[in-house]
Design a protein around this motif. Structure first.
Motif, mmCIF file in Angstrom:
data_model
loop_
_atom_site.group_PDB
_atom_site.id
_atom_site.type_symbol
_atom_site.label_atom_id
_atom_site.label_comp_id
_atom_site.label_asym_id
_atom_site.label_seq_id
_atom_site.Cartn_x
_atom_site.Cartn_y
_atom_site.Cartn_z
ATOM 1 N N LEU A 289 115.894 101.403 18.470
ATOM 2 C CA LEU A 289 114.899 100.365 18.206
ATOM 3 C C LEU A 289 114.935 99.349 19.340
ATOM 4 O O LEU A 289 115.973 98.746 19.614
ATOM 5 C CB LEU A 289 115.188 99.680 16.870
ATOM 6 N N VAL A 290 113.781 99.179 20.009
ATOM 7 C CA VAL A 290 113.676 98.235 21.125
ATOM 8 C C VAL A 290 112.507 97.301 20.852
ATOM 9 O O VAL A 290 111.400 97.754 20.542
ATOM 10 C CB VAL A 290 113.459 98.961 22.466
ATOM 11 N N SER A 291 112.747 96.003 20.953
ATOM 12 C CA SER A 291 111.698 95.015 20.729
ATOM 13 C C SER A 291 111.660 94.042 21.898
ATOM 14 O O SER A 291 112.699 93.706 22.474
ATOM 15 C CB SER A 291 111.946 94.254 19.423
ATOM 16 N N ASN A 292 110.449 93.601 22.247
ATOM 17 C CA ASN A 292 110.333 92.574 23.281
ATOM 18 C C ASN A 292 109.356 91.492 22.848
ATOM 19 O O ASN A 292 108.283 91.773 22.318
ATOM 20 C CB ASN A 292 109.911 93.183 24.625
ATOM 21 N N CYS A 293 109.782 90.259 23.021
ATOM 22 C CA CYS A 293 108.955 89.080 22.776
ATOM 23 C C CYS A 293 109.465 88.017 23.739
ATOM 24 O O CYS A 293 110.591 87.531 23.590
ATOM 25 C CB CYS A 293 109.063 88.624 21.326
ATOM 26 N N SER A 294 108.660 87.670 24.711
ATOM 27 C CA SER A 294 109.161 86.891 25.835
ATOM 28 C C SER A 294 109.619 85.486 25.450
ATOM 29 O O SER A 294 110.695 85.043 25.841
ATOM 30 C CB SER A 294 108.088 86.805 26.922
ATOM 31 N N LEU A 295 108.812 84.762 24.666
ATOM 32 C CA LEU A 295 109.063 83.334 24.463
ATOM 33 C C LEU A 295 109.616 82.978 23.089
ATOM 34 O O LEU A 295 109.851 81.805 22.814
ATOM 35 C CB LEU A 295 107.766 82.550 24.709
ATOM 36 N N PHE A 296 109.814 83.957 22.234
ATOM 37 C CA PHE A 296 110.387 83.668 20.920
ATOM 38 C C PHE A 296 111.594 84.574 20.722
ATOM 39 O O PHE A 296 111.460 85.789 20.599
ATOM 40 C CB PHE A 296 109.352 83.894 19.816
ATOM 41 N N CYS A 297 112.768 83.967 20.718
ATOM 42 C CA CYS A 297 114.018 84.727 20.616
ATOM 43 C C CYS A 297 114.859 84.135 19.485
ATOM 44 O O CYS A 297 115.778 83.348 19.728
ATOM 45 C CB CYS A 297 114.770 84.686 21.942
ATOM 46 N N GLU B 102 103.861 89.036 21.636
ATOM 47 C CA GLU B 102 104.124 87.679 22.100
ATOM 48 C C GLU B 102 103.753 86.723 20.984
ATOM 49 O O GLU B 102 102.669 86.833 20.401
ATOM 50 C CB GLU B 102 103.329 87.360 23.367
ATOM 51 N N ALA B 103 104.655 85.820 20.660
ATOM 52 C CA ALA B 103 104.402 84.841 19.603
ATOM 53 C C ALA B 103 103.605 83.674 20.175
ATOM 54 O O ALA B 103 103.967 83.106 21.205
ATOM 55 C CB ALA B 103 105.722 84.356 19.014
ATOM 56 N N VAL B 104 102.524 83.322 19.495
ATOM 57 C CA VAL B 104 101.650 82.255 19.966
ATOM 58 C C VAL B 104 102.080 80.897 19.416
ATOM 59 O O VAL B 104 101.980 79.875 20.096
ATOM 60 C CB VAL B 104 100.188 82.555 19.568
ATOM 61 N N SER B 105 102.586 80.879 18.202
ATOM 62 C CA SER B 105 102.857 79.612 17.502
ATOM 63 C C SER B 105 103.745 78.638 18.275
ATOM 64 O O SER B 105 103.425 77.448 18.356
ATOM 65 C CB SER B 105 103.480 79.900 16.129
ATOM 66 N N PRO B 106 104.875 79.083 18.854
ATOM 67 C CA PRO B 106 105.792 78.092 19.436
ATOM 68 C C PRO B 106 105.515 77.743 20.890
ATOM 69 O O PRO B 106 106.305 77.029 21.505
ATOM 70 C CB PRO B 106 107.148 78.797 19.319
ATOM 71 N N ASN B 107 104.412 78.221 21.446
ATOM 72 C CA ASN B 107 104.283 78.177 22.901
ATOM 73 C C ASN B 107 103.183 77.264 23.418
ATOM 74 O O ASN B 107 102.684 77.453 24.530
ATOM 75 C CB ASN B 107 104.058 79.602 23.432
ATOM 76 N N GLY B 108 102.780 76.277 22.643
ATOM 77 C CA GLY B 108 101.784 75.335 23.132
ATOM 78 C C GLY B 108 102.370 74.401 24.180
ATOM 79 O O GLY B 108 103.436 73.813 23.982
#
Length: 259
Positions: A146-154, A211-217
């Motif tokens: 299982l490999v997951s990537n999300c650049s700005l939400f860790c 990519e998560a949008v919520s935390p990246n404003g």
């Protein structure tokens, strides 16, 4: 030269085979043949993309460009120059009126808390994974990697941990969460899954990219960073990879190379 080589390693006359003992040359020739067959058998192992699913948000999350621009203006978190720049990018971005953002971005002011980010991530992830596994009747316990990537939400627990707990994957599954790698993380995830499948025979790999949008404003005035406020939307893809021979004929693609 090839003919002479085969002549050199040729078996003795059948009439004398019963009399002549097996020589070192014959053993060496047998070893070369076995090694060659084994080498090409391993070399020809392929990685197949069995199928993939993409997240389709609900219509209630749709954000037409006109609404998005109005939302930017009413948030009142940027100066006039920064706001005009974001409006200009929005109008020329080519993003359609069917694009969606999470519910946290629809709020005024936008909710960028950890809970909102986690809710967006789980909503998108659980949906695409469930659709993919259900579509092919795949038992979650049969997933080996299982490999997951999300650049700005860790987050912690990690994204892969949330997936494992939700769907009941095996406790010894090989799981990796990538972050902070930007848009290249998607290709890197496929490359990592491919390497795992090259090592572990007869196995499945599930790759998740989002990519998560919520935390990246971004509330500053640097134009290069303001672009991310405008061009990102809600989405995720789940990809099922396999090196199993039985998946060869039902796979949509065969992985040839990585860019």
């Amino acid at each position: 030269m090839v003919l002479s080589l085969f002549t050199y390693f040729s078996l003795p006359n059948p009439s004398t085979m019963a009399e002549a003992p097996i020589s070192l040359i014959h053993l060496f020739a047998a070893f070369v043949i076995i090694f060659t067959v084994a080498y090409y058998s391993l070399k020809c192992k392929f990685v197949y993309l069995v199928d993939f699913t993409c997240y389709l948000p609900a219509d209630s999350l749709r954000t037409p460009i006109s609404n998005f621009i109005e939302h930017l203006e009413r948030c009142n978190v940027s100066n006039r120059e920064s706001l005009d720049f974001q409006v200009k990018v929005s109008e020329r971005s080519g993003i359609g009126d069917e694009a969606c953002v999470p519910i946290s971005i629809h709020e005024l002011p936008p909710d960028s808390t950890l809970n909102a980010s986690r809710e967006e991530t789980t909503q998108v992830m659980f949906t695409v994974v469930n659709e993919l596994l259900t579509k092919h009747n795949v038992n979650p316990k049969s997933i080996d990697n299982l490999v997951s990537n999300c650049s700005l939400f860790c987050p912690s627990p990690s994204i892969t941990t949330m997936i494992i707990n939700k769907f009941g994957f095996r406790s010894n599954i090989k799981s990796i969460s990538l972050s902070g790698m930007g848009c290249s993380a998607g290709i890197l995830s496929i490359s990592l899954a491919k390497d795992l499948l090259k090592v572990h025979k007869n196995s499945l790999a599930l790759v998740l990219s989002m990519e998560a949008v919520s935390p990246n404003g971004y509330k500053g005035s640097t134009k290069s960073m303001l672009i991310s406020n405008v061009i990102f939307r809600m989405g995720r893809a789940a990809i099922l990879l396999s090196n199993r021979h039985q998946d060869k004929h039902k796979a949509k693609y065969k992985l040839q190379h990585l860019v």
